[in-house]
Design an enzyme around this catalytic site. Structure first.
Site: not given
Ligand code: G3P
Ligand code: CA
Length: 337
Positions: A28, A70
């Site tokens: 992530h 992000h």
């Molecule tokens: O895309 C999966 C997860 O990353 C969603 O949350 O806010 O971290 O992009 P975010």
């Molecule tokens: Ca994401």
């Protein structure tokens, strides 16, 4: 005939078992538990940890370049306030779309932060990489794909990309077709079929539908699509059994927040599992929830460690993969099994 049916049944069971065993890890924002999110060092470190996919969140610059960040804002992960003090909008935010790539490349990237009442930067995750140390930069989606494909060549591995179109509707309202540009980049680098080692993810149902119905056919592509979802009212219908069945006409999988799969009991010591994953699987959708973090304040109250959380989701809930800021921990967990 009976033997033939038995053989078919054996093959089917074996295949199902093999598919069920193929649990994945998505790094992530890279190895974002250890290095500033979405920086090249965080991606290289993630790669070395052996996940199945590395995630990119993507937005567009004023000169139509795709950058890996992000948000469509620069002000919570860079020093834009010092470098371009007069370029914020009326809402006080610095929009990526107002800057050229060359301007963005002059910024330093930090761990995610906010300003305290004295105007001092405070890290969102205090235990992570120190704020303002070393040098980190923004990079393009192309840079990152070339890094991952280059490492795939030099290591002989085959780690995929898991790319989110961030705020597609906002970009369209500003005259920028972010999602189309992402898909064109996928195609340029050979990610153009369901068998490609790539996922396209979005929180916006209208974007998913447009990608599925218009953009992919127009570009002669057909890649794996994931609908992200959270607790917001927007997803209320979508997470029902009928909603998921309808969604399976457009998506290959869902990326739900942890919080809509498990709910803490009133005592907060126990939890129960919602029907979401079962219903999604019944609809033929894979399930990759987010976000698995090691910090106690960032995990549900009913667990004491990341390993415990991984055990609940991989083994008890039965998800197909997880997004984790600590991909090494999730990879190790699966290997132990
Ligand atoms: O895309 C999966 C997860 O990353 C969603 O949350 O806010 O971290 O992009 P975010
Ligand atoms: Ca994401």
């Amino acid at each position: 005939m009976r033997l033939f049916i038995s053989i078919l049944a054996f093959i089917f069971v074996s295949m199902t078992t093999a598919i069920a065993a193929e649990k994945i890890v998505v790094a992530h924002r890279g190895a974002s538990g250890y290095l500033p999110e979405h920086t090249m060092p965080a991606k290289a470190m993630a790669y070395a940890m052996g996940p199945d996919y590395i995630e990119q969140d993507v937005v567009m610059t004023r000169d139509d370049r795709l950058v890996v960040l992000h948000d469509h804002f620069l002000d919570q992960v860079t020093d834009v306030q010092e470098k371009f003090p007069n370029r914020k909008r009326a809402d006080g935010r610095y929009y990526v779309i107002d800057f050229t790539l060359a301007e963005i490349l002059t910024l330093n990237v930090y761990e995610r932060y906010h300003f305290d009442e004295n105007g001092k930067r405070v890290a969102y995750f205090p235990g992570r990489f120190p704020l303002g140390k070393s040098i980190f930069k923004v990079h393009t989606l192309e840079d990152e794909i070339e890094l991952i494909q280059g490492l795939n060549k030099s290591t002989g591995q085959n780690i995929g990309i898991y790319t989110e179109s961030k705020s597609a509707a906002f970009h369209l309202s500003e005259g920028k077709d972010l999602s189309k540009a992402i898909l064109q980049t996928f195609k340029k680098y050979g990610y153009d079929s369901k068998n490609s080692n790539a996922y396209y993810q979005t929180f916006e149902y209208d974007d998913l539908k447009r990608v599925h119905d218009e953009l992919l056919p127009a570009l002669g592509m057909d890649i794996k699509l994931v609908q992200l979802m959270g607790e917001e009212a927007d997803y209320k219908e979508m997470v029902t059994r009928d909603g998921l069945k309808a969604l399976s006409n457009y998506a290959d999988g869902i990326g739900p927040s942890i919080s809509i799969i498990t709910k803490a009991d009133e005592s907060e010591a126990g939890y129960h599992i919602t029907d979401l994953v079962k219903d999604a699987h019944d609809a033929g959708l894979v399930v990759h929830p987010y976000t698995f973090r090691a910090e106690h304040f960032a995990m549900p109250k009913f667990v004491g460690s990341l390993d415990e959380l991984l055990d609940i989701f991989y083994n008890k809930v039965g998800v197909d993969g997880v997004f984790s800021d600590f991909p090494d921990r999730a990879v190790r967990f699966l290997h132990k099994k």
